[in-house]
Design a protein around this motif. Structure first.
Motif, PDB file in Angstrom:
ATOM      1  N   ILE A  58       0.838  -1.205   0.000  1.00  0.00           N
ATOM      2  CA  ILE A  58       0.000   0.000   0.000  1.00  0.00           C
ATOM      3  C   ILE A  58       0.869   1.250   0.000  1.00  0.00           C
ATOM      4  CG2 ILE A  58      -1.597   1.360   1.398  1.00  0.00           C
ATOM      5  CD1 ILE A  58      -2.887  -1.279   2.283  1.00  0.00           C
ATOM      6  N   LYS A  59       1.937   1.234   0.801  1.00  0.00           N
ATOM      7  CA  LYS A  59       2.816   2.394   0.885  1.00  0.00           C
ATOM      8  C   LYS A  59       3.535   2.627  -0.451  1.00  0.00           C
ATOM      9  CE  LYS A  59       6.222   4.517   3.959  1.00  0.00           C
ATOM     10  NZ  LYS A  59       5.311   5.516   4.514  1.00  0.00           N
ATOM     11  N   VAL A  60       4.039   1.544  -1.049  1.00  0.00           N
ATOM     12  CA  VAL A  60       4.715   1.670  -2.337  1.00  0.00           C
ATOM     13  C   VAL A  60       3.735   2.134  -3.407  1.00  0.00           C
ATOM     14  CG1 VAL A  60       5.896   0.382  -4.159  1.00  0.00           C
ATOM     15  CG2 VAL A  60       6.500  -0.011  -1.773  1.00  0.00           C
TER      16      VAL A  60
ATOM     17  N   SER B 223       1.548   6.282  -7.103  1.00  0.00           N
ATOM     18  CA  SER B 223       0.440   7.147  -7.511  1.00  0.00           C
ATOM     19  C   SER B 223       0.851   8.616  -7.485  1.00  0.00           C
ATOM     20  CB  SER B 223      -0.780   6.912  -6.605  1.00  0.00           C
ATOM     21  OG  SER B 223      -0.534   7.373  -5.282  1.00  0.00           O
ATOM     22  N   ILE B 224       1.724   8.988  -6.536  1.00  0.00           N
ATOM     23  CA  ILE B 224       2.214  10.371  -6.484  1.00  0.00           C
ATOM     24  C   ILE B 224       3.086  10.669  -7.700  1.00  0.00           C
ATOM     25  CG2 ILE B 224       3.619  12.016  -5.185  1.00  0.00           C
ATOM     26  CD1 ILE B 224       2.756  10.500  -2.636  1.00  0.00           C
ATOM     27  N   ILE B 225       3.928   9.696  -8.075  1.00  0.00           N
ATOM     28  CA  ILE B 225       4.763   9.864  -9.276  1.00  0.00           C
ATOM     29  C   ILE B 225       3.877  10.053 -10.505  1.00  0.00           C
ATOM     30  CG2 ILE B 225       6.397   8.726 -10.827  1.00  0.00           C
ATOM     31  CD1 ILE B 225       7.598   7.347  -8.380  1.00  0.00           C
TER      32      ILE B 225
ATOM     33  N   SER C  80      24.680   5.077  -8.928  1.00  0.00           N
ATOM     34  CA  SER C  80      24.958   4.614  -7.563  1.00  0.00           C
ATOM     35  C   SER C  80      23.998   5.244  -6.564  1.00  0.00           C
ATOM     36  CB  SER C  80      26.403   4.957  -7.168  1.00  0.00           C
ATOM     37  OG  SER C  80      26.568   6.361  -7.125  1.00  0.00           O
ATOM     38  N   GLY C  81      23.995   4.684  -5.366  1.00  0.00           N
ATOM     39  CA  GLY C  81      23.164   5.217  -4.292  1.00  0.00           C
ATOM     40  C   GLY C  81      21.760   4.633  -4.294  1.00  0.00           C
ATOM     41  N   PHE C  82      21.062   4.794  -3.169  1.00  0.00           N
ATOM     42  CA  PHE C  82      19.801   4.096  -2.948  1.00  0.00           C
ATOM     43  C   PHE C  82      18.783   4.999  -2.260  1.00  0.00           C
ATOM     44  CE2 PHE C  82      23.543   1.453  -2.471  1.00  0.00           C
ATOM     45  CZ  PHE C  82      23.359   0.519  -3.477  1.00  0.00           C
ATOM     46  N   ASN C  83      17.529   4.868  -2.684  1.00  0.00           N
ATOM     47  CA  ASN C  83      16.436   5.598  -2.050  1.00  0.00           C
ATOM     48  C   ASN C  83      15.930   4.772  -0.867  1.00  0.00           C
ATOM     49  OD1 ASN C  83      14.152   6.989  -1.322  1.00  0.00           O
ATOM     50  ND2 ASN C  83      13.442   7.320  -3.407  1.00  0.00           N
ATOM     51  N   ILE C  84      16.579   4.938   0.262  1.00  0.00           N
ATOM     52  CA  ILE C  84      16.274   4.109   1.429  1.00  0.00           C
ATOM     53  C   ILE C  84      15.115   4.679   2.240  1.00  0.00           C
ATOM     54  CG2 ILE C  84      17.202   3.310   3.643  1.00  0.00           C
ATOM     55  CD1 ILE C  84      19.909   3.016   2.233  1.00  0.00           C
ATOM     56  N   GLY C  85      15.074   5.994   2.407  1.00  0.00           N
ATOM     57  CA  GLY C  85      14.052   6.598   3.256  1.00  0.00           C
ATOM     58  C   GLY C  85      12.637   6.305   2.803  1.00  0.00           C
ATOM     59  N   SER C  86      12.380   6.408   1.499  1.00  0.00           N
ATOM     60  CA  SER C  86      11.023   6.267   0.984  1.00  0.00           C
ATOM     61  C   SER C  86      10.640   4.824   0.682  1.00  0.00           C
ATOM     62  CB  SER C  86      10.854   7.096  -0.297  1.00  0.00           C
ATOM     63  OG  SER C  86      11.050   8.466  -0.030  1.00  0.00           O
ATOM     64  N   PHE C  87      11.636   3.963   0.362  1.00  0.00           N
ATOM     65  CA  PHE C  87      11.323   2.615  -0.071  1.00  0.00           C
ATOM     66  C   PHE C  87      11.976   1.521   0.773  1.00  0.00           C
ATOM     67  CE2 PHE C  87       8.753   2.983  -3.836  1.00  0.00           C
ATOM     68  CZ  PHE C  87       8.936   4.300  -4.217  1.00  0.00           C
ATOM     69  N   GLY C  88      13.260   1.670   1.080  1.00  0.00           N
ATOM     70  CA  GLY C  88      13.936   0.631   1.848  1.00  0.00           C
ATOM     71  C   GLY C  88      13.404   0.512   3.260  1.00  0.00           C
TER      72      GLY C  88
ATOM     73  N   VAL D 152      11.892  -2.707   5.726  1.00  0.00           N
ATOM     74  CA  VAL D 152      12.590  -3.101   6.947  1.00  0.00           C
ATOM     75  C   VAL D 152      11.661  -3.011   8.145  1.00  0.00           C
ATOM     76  CG1 VAL D 152      14.454  -2.438   8.517  1.00  0.00           C
ATOM     77  CG2 VAL D 152      14.863  -2.493   6.050  1.00  0.00           C
ATOM     78  N   GLN D 153      10.902  -1.914   8.242  1.00  0.00           N
ATOM     79  CA  GLN D 153      10.011  -1.722   9.386  1.00  0.00           C
ATOM     80  C   GLN D 153       8.898  -2.761   9.429  1.00  0.00           C
ATOM     81  OE1 GLN D 153       9.066   2.403   8.479  1.00  0.00           O
ATOM     82  NE2 GLN D 153      10.237   3.122  10.230  1.00  0.00           N
ATOM     83  N   ALA D 154       8.449  -3.210   8.256  1.00  0.00           N
ATOM     84  CA  ALA D 154       7.332  -4.149   8.205  1.00  0.00           C
ATOM     85  C   ALA D 154       7.735  -5.583   8.534  1.00  0.00           C
ATOM     86  CB  ALA D 154       6.683  -4.100   6.813  1.00  0.00           C
ATOM     87  N   PHE D 155       8.993  -5.963   8.242  1.00  0.00           N
ATOM     88  CA  PHE D 155       9.355  -7.380   8.300  1.00  0.00           C
ATOM     89  C   PHE D 155      10.471  -7.723   9.282  1.00  0.00           C
ATOM     90  CE2 PHE D 155       7.481  -6.885   4.082  1.00  0.00           C
ATOM     91  CZ  PHE D 155       6.525  -7.883   4.129  1.00  0.00           C
TER      92      PHE D 155
END
Length: 307
Positions: free
Chosen positions: A6-8, A13-15, A99-107, A111-114
Motif C-alpha cells: 500500500i505504501k509503495v 500514484s504520487i509519481i 549509484s546510491g539508494f532511495n532508502i528513506g522512501s522505499f527501503g 525493513v520496518q514491516a518485516f
C-alpha cells in the motif's frame, strides 16, 4: 506485506500525479526545478534530522555508516572508469544515477514491516553513509571530474560544494553527534516532523514531473545500460554483504534489502542541474522502483522462511 505494498502504491500514484501535472503544463515550465530546491534545502534536511532523532542505536552500528558510503561510492568509481570514452552529457547521466539508494522512501518501509524493531536502526546507519553521496557528494565530485582541466583546485572545490549542501551538512553533524554519544533533542525532532512528513510526497511528485517517455534508439540504449548496471551492482553487493558482513543474519538481510532499493530521488535533480537528460534519468528512476519491489520482496520472504 499488505502495508508495504500500500505504501509503495501510494508513492507510485504520487509519481503518476506528477507526470500528469507535468504534461498538462498547469504548474508552469520550471516547477520541477523549484520543487527540487525546496526538497534539497528544506524537507530532506528535516527528514534526516527527524529520522536520526527517532532512532536508537548501539556503537557497533556506526560501522554501517562507512559501509553505506562504500556501497554508494564503488559503483560510481567503476562507472567513471567505464564511461571515460563517453560524451560529457552521457557521463553526467550515468554518474549522477548509477549509484546510491532511495532508502528513506522505499527501503525503510520494507525493513520496518518485516524485521525486528531493534534492528531497524541498521537501516538508518547504512543510509547515513549512502546519503553522504546522495545528498551532495555525487553532484560535487561529478562536477569536478567531468570539468576537464578547468578547475585549478579540485579537492577544495569538492569540499566547498559538499559543505554547501544542507543535507550533507546535516548528516555530518548528526554522525558526529552519534560518535560522541549525543542525541537529537526531542523538541527538535517534533519541530522538524511537519517538514519531514512532506519530503516523501514532494520527492515523488518532483520525480514524476521529470519523467520523459520520449524514447528513441539512442535513449533506449542508455536506459538499458543504466538499468543493467544498477542490477549488476545490486546483485554483487547484496550477495557480498550477506556472505561477508560480521553482523547477525537479520542485519545482513536488512543490508541486502537496502542494496536493492531504487535509485536516489536526487539523481534526476542533479542531472537537471547539469543540463543533461533529466527526463531519461526520471524514467530510469521510476523503472528502478518496479525492479526494487520484486527483489526486496523476494529477500524479505527469504528472511521470513528462516526467522
Amino acid at each position: 506485506m499488505n502495508l508495504v505494498l500500500i505504501k509503495v502504491s501510494s508513492f507510485l500514484s504520487i509519481i503518476i500525479a506528477g507526470m500528469l501535472a507535468g504534461r498538462t503544463g498547469k504548474l508552469g515550465r520550471r516547477t520541477g526545478e523549484a520543487i527540487s530546491k525546496i526538497v534539497f534545502n528544506f524537507t530532506l534536511p528535516a527528514a534526516i534530522v527527524h529520522a536520526f532523532g527517532s532512532a536508537n542505536f548501539t556503537p557497533d552500528m556506526l560501522l554501517l555508516v562507512p559501509l553505506g558510503l562504500i556501497c554508494a561510492l564503488c559503483p560510481y568509481l567503476i562507472t567513471y572508469v567505464v564511461t571515460r570514452h563517453s560524451s560529457h552529457d552521457d557521463r553526467i547521466l550515468y554518474l549522477m544515477n548509477i549509484s546510491g539508494f532511495n532508502i528513506g522512501s522505499f527501503g525503510l518501509p520494507f525493513v520496518q514491516a518485516f524485521f525486528p524493531a531493534s534492528t531497524v536502526v541498521a537501516a538508518c546507519m547504512f543510509d547515513a553513509g549512502n546519503a553522504l553521496m546522495m545528498t551532495g557528494g555525487t553532484y560535487a565530485v561529478t562536477r569536478v571530474l567531468t570539468s576537464g582541466n578547468h578547475i585549478n583546485h579540485p579537492i577544495q572545490t569538492i569540499i566547498r560544494r559538499l559543505l554547501s549542501s544542507i543535507p550533507f551538512d546535516s548528516y555530518l553533524v548528526l554522525i558526529s553527534m552519534a560518535i560522541v554519544g549525543l542525541r537529537v533533542p526531542q523538541a527538535i525532532v517534533a519541530f522538524t516532523e511537519p517538514m519531514a512528513n512532506a519530503n516523501g510526497f514532494l520527492s515523488m511528485f518532483m520525480l514524476g514531473l521529470m519523467v520523459s517517455f520520449s524514447i528513441n534508439e539512442d535513449r533506449l540504449h542508455k536506459l538499458i545500460n543504466l538499468m543493467s548496471g544498477r542490477i549488476v551492482f545490486s546483485l554483487v553487493m547484496s550477495v557480498a554483504a550477506f556472505k561477508l558482513l560480521p553482523f547477525s543474519s537479520g542485519i545482513r538481510y536488512i543490508i541486502a534489502v537496502l542494496l536493492w532499493a531504487p535509485m536516489g530521488s536526487m539523481g534526476p535533480v542533479f542531472t537537471l542541474w547539469e543540463h543533461s537528460d533529466h527526463g531519461l534519468a526520471g524514467l530510469a528512476n521510476t523503472i528502478s522502483i518496479f525492479f526494487s519491489i520484486i527483489a526486496m520482496t523476494a529477500i524479505t520472504v527469504a528472511y521470513g522462511t528462516i526467522s
